[in-house]
Design an enzyme around this catalytic site. Sequence first.
Site, PDB file in Angstrom:
ATOM      1  N   LYS A 284      41.180  54.757  44.745  1.00  0.00           N
ATOM      2  CA  LYS A 284      39.766  54.369  44.719  1.00  0.00           C
ATOM      3  C   LYS A 284      38.855  55.571  44.895  1.00  0.00           C
ATOM      4  O   LYS A 284      37.745  55.582  44.377  1.00  0.00           O
ATOM      5  CB  LYS A 284      39.470  53.295  45.767  1.00  0.00           C
ATOM      6  CG  LYS A 284      40.019  51.934  45.360  1.00  0.00           C
ATOM      7  CD  LYS A 284      39.295  50.795  46.037  1.00  0.00           C
ATOM      8  CE  LYS A 284      39.825  49.449  45.544  1.00  0.00           C
ATOM      9  NZ  LYS A 284      39.282  48.308  46.268  1.00  0.00           N
TER      10      LYS A 284
ATOM     11  N   LYS B  73      48.320  47.804  36.874  1.00  0.00           N
ATOM     12  CA  LYS B  73      48.152  46.380  37.161  1.00  0.00           C
ATOM     13  C   LYS B  73      46.885  45.819  36.500  1.00  0.00           C
ATOM     14  O   LYS B  73      45.917  46.561  36.288  1.00  0.00           O
ATOM     15  CB  LYS B  73      48.133  46.117  38.678  1.00  0.00           C
ATOM     16  CG  LYS B  73      46.873  46.578  39.377  1.00  0.00           C
ATOM     17  CD  LYS B  73      46.759  45.979  40.786  1.00  0.00           C
ATOM     18  CE  LYS B  73      45.470  46.472  41.431  1.00  0.00           C
ATOM     19  NZ  LYS B  73      45.120  45.853  42.684  1.00  0.00           N
TER      20      LYS B  73
ATOM     21  N   LYS C 259      40.157  44.085  37.661  1.00  0.00           N
ATOM     22  CA  LYS C 259      38.799  44.005  37.142  1.00  0.00           C
ATOM     23  C   LYS C 259      38.224  45.388  36.868  1.00  0.00           C
ATOM     24  O   LYS C 259      37.239  45.509  36.170  1.00  0.00           O
ATOM     25  CB  LYS C 259      37.880  43.204  38.072  1.00  0.00           C
ATOM     26  CG  LYS C 259      38.237  43.260  39.514  1.00  0.00           C
ATOM     27  CD  LYS C 259      37.764  42.033  40.307  1.00  0.00           C
ATOM     28  CE  LYS C 259      38.486  42.026  41.648  1.00  0.00           C
ATOM     29  NZ  LYS C 259      38.768  40.749  42.204  1.00  0.00           N
TER      30      LYS C 259
HETATM   31  P1  TYM Z   1      42.404  41.773  46.120  1.00  0.00           P
HETATM   32  O1  TYM Z   1      41.102  41.047  46.280  1.00  0.00           O
HETATM   33  O2  TYM Z   1      42.396  43.041  45.347  1.00  0.00           O
HETATM   34  O3  TYM Z   1      43.467  40.822  45.477  1.00  0.00           O
HETATM   35  C1  TYM Z   1      43.774  39.528  45.998  1.00  0.00           C
HETATM   36  C2  TYM Z   1      45.271  39.248  45.866  1.00  0.00           C
HETATM   37  O4  TYM Z   1      45.673  39.341  44.486  1.00  0.00           O
HETATM   38  C3  TYM Z   1      46.776  40.225  44.359  1.00  0.00           C
HETATM   39  N1  TYM Z   1      46.695  40.883  43.036  1.00  0.00           N
HETATM   40  C4  TYM Z   1      47.676  40.879  42.112  1.00  0.00           C
HETATM   41  N2  TYM Z   1      48.902  40.353  42.114  1.00  0.00           N
HETATM   42  C5  TYM Z   1      49.651  40.507  41.011  1.00  0.00           C
HETATM   43  N3  TYM Z   1      49.229  41.138  39.888  1.00  0.00           N
HETATM   44  C6  TYM Z   1      48.006  41.691  39.829  1.00  0.00           C
HETATM   45  N4  TYM Z   1      47.608  42.318  38.722  1.00  0.00           N
HETATM   46  C7  TYM Z   1      47.157  41.574  40.986  1.00  0.00           C
HETATM   47  N5  TYM Z   1      45.909  41.995  41.277  1.00  0.00           N
HETATM   48  C8  TYM Z   1      45.638  41.567  42.529  1.00  0.00           C
HETATM   49  C9  TYM Z   1      46.626  41.191  45.530  1.00  0.00           C
HETATM   50  O5  TYM Z   1      47.843  41.817  45.874  1.00  0.00           O
HETATM   51  C10 TYM Z   1      46.125  40.289  46.622  1.00  0.00           C
HETATM   52  O6  TYM Z   1      47.210  39.626  47.252  1.00  0.00           O
HETATM   53  N6  TYM Z   1      42.643  44.001  50.595  1.00  0.00           N
HETATM   54  C11 TYM Z   1      42.915  42.767  49.867  1.00  0.00           C
HETATM   55  C12 TYM Z   1      42.128  41.584  50.421  1.00  0.00           C
HETATM   56  C13 TYM Z   1      42.338  41.357  51.861  1.00  0.00           C
HETATM   57  C14 TYM Z   1      43.502  40.796  52.475  1.00  0.00           C
HETATM   58  C15 TYM Z   1      43.208  40.723  53.862  1.00  0.00           C
HETATM   59  C16 TYM Z   1      44.720  40.350  51.975  1.00  0.00           C
HETATM   60  C17 TYM Z   1      41.423  41.591  52.843  1.00  0.00           C
HETATM   61  N7  TYM Z   1      41.944  41.215  54.045  1.00  0.00           N
HETATM   62  C18 TYM Z   1      44.134  40.211  54.768  1.00  0.00           C
HETATM   63  C19 TYM Z   1      45.657  39.834  52.898  1.00  0.00           C
HETATM   64  C20 TYM Z   1      45.358  39.783  54.264  1.00  0.00           C
HETATM   65  C21 TYM Z   1      42.500  42.959  48.428  1.00  0.00           C
HETATM   66  O7  TYM Z   1      41.695  43.801  48.120  1.00  0.00           O
HETATM   67  O8  TYM Z   1      43.033  42.038  47.560  1.00  0.00           O
END
Ligand code: TYM
Length: 327
Positions: free
Chosen positions: A111, A193, A196
């Site tokens: 990032k 992956k 967005k």
């Molecule tokens: P975020 O918002 O980027 O994504 C949410 C969830 O989707 C999964 N994910 C994917 N899985 C498979 N293929 C993909 N292309 C793909 N893109 C996203 C992510 O692994 C995630 O499980 N930091 C976290 C949000 C968060 C969180 C937490 C998660 C904040 N606090 C506490 C668990 C526990 C995040 O940015 O996910």
Amino acid sequence: KPIVLSAIQPSGSMTLGNYLGAIKNWITMQDEYFCFYALADLHTITVRQDPKEMRKHILDMYALLLACGIDPEKSVFFIQSHVTTHAQLAWILNCYTQFGELSRMTQFKDKSRKHADNINAGLFTYPALMAADILLYQADKVPVGADQMQHLEITRDIATRFNGLYGNVFKIPEGFVPKNGARVMSLQNPSSKMSKSDENVNGCVYMLDKPETIMKKFKRAITDTDTKVYFSEDKPGISNLMTIYGAVTGKTMEQIEKEFDGKGYGDFKTAVGEAVVEHLRPIQDEYNRIIKDRAYMEETWKKADAFAQNFSQRTLDKVMKKIGYIK
Ligand code: TYM
């Protein structure tokens, strides 16, 4: 019941990757576990957001997750910024997290390359806030996509360190990538992956894309110079499409190979697109209904926010007492 916590950032629209990789499992876990699910809207501002867009994304994401099947009668589906304990514990955990370990986070490195003009302190200490999200609820299990596993490891390290100093305050959570959780890759660059932030708009399918748009994106998906549909490391594009097709139809890789034996890539890509459109149709319909009912949404999150506040306060109080704060 064991406790589950997971969260998603409302930074932009939900992608098919989020859904197939994470959200689909959130839904199925609701019966077996006591689930806390959060919109991680505090995390979202580590990258600069437009206020109007941000409000829209939060509402859209809340409605869409309800439409996907999060059941507010079973799970606590709350908004992170509405529950004051998250920012409070995050500050505390910041002071128990080392510069060196944060420097090793691959997501931070990625990032800060992508947003070189705004490498803010929040982007760097992001994992401490994520650790707070998890540890406040004494979660047993945290279902995430593979890209979040490193943040789960640091959460466990922070919790273990804290417990080592003060006794058993935090449950050590287990992060896991559900085995039917697909790792969905970009349709234009299957080595990264689906996200967005993909520069190529055709690489990422959004949950609220129109059927024509979805079909177009799948028809343009990158494949390879071969003609046969089979799952292999040497065929990342086709394998990714097979993963998506399998996830929405429930078919195994062998079944898919058989189904498209003797057919070309064109037919295959059309079939994947159609299957995704069909899978998303009822979700999109439900979203269109819920998004118009702001009163229902508000009532739902207010109830969940209050429950989460009350539940997490117990952990925060314990933490503060252990450290030496007075009441
Ligand atoms: P975020 O918002 O980027 O994504 C949410 C969830 O989707 C999964 N994910 C994917 N899985 C498979 N293929 C993909 N292309 C793909 N893109 C996203 C992510 O692994 C995630 O499980 N930091 C976290 C949000 C968060 C969180 C937490 C998660 C904040 N606090 C506490 C668990 C526990 C995040 O940015 O996910």
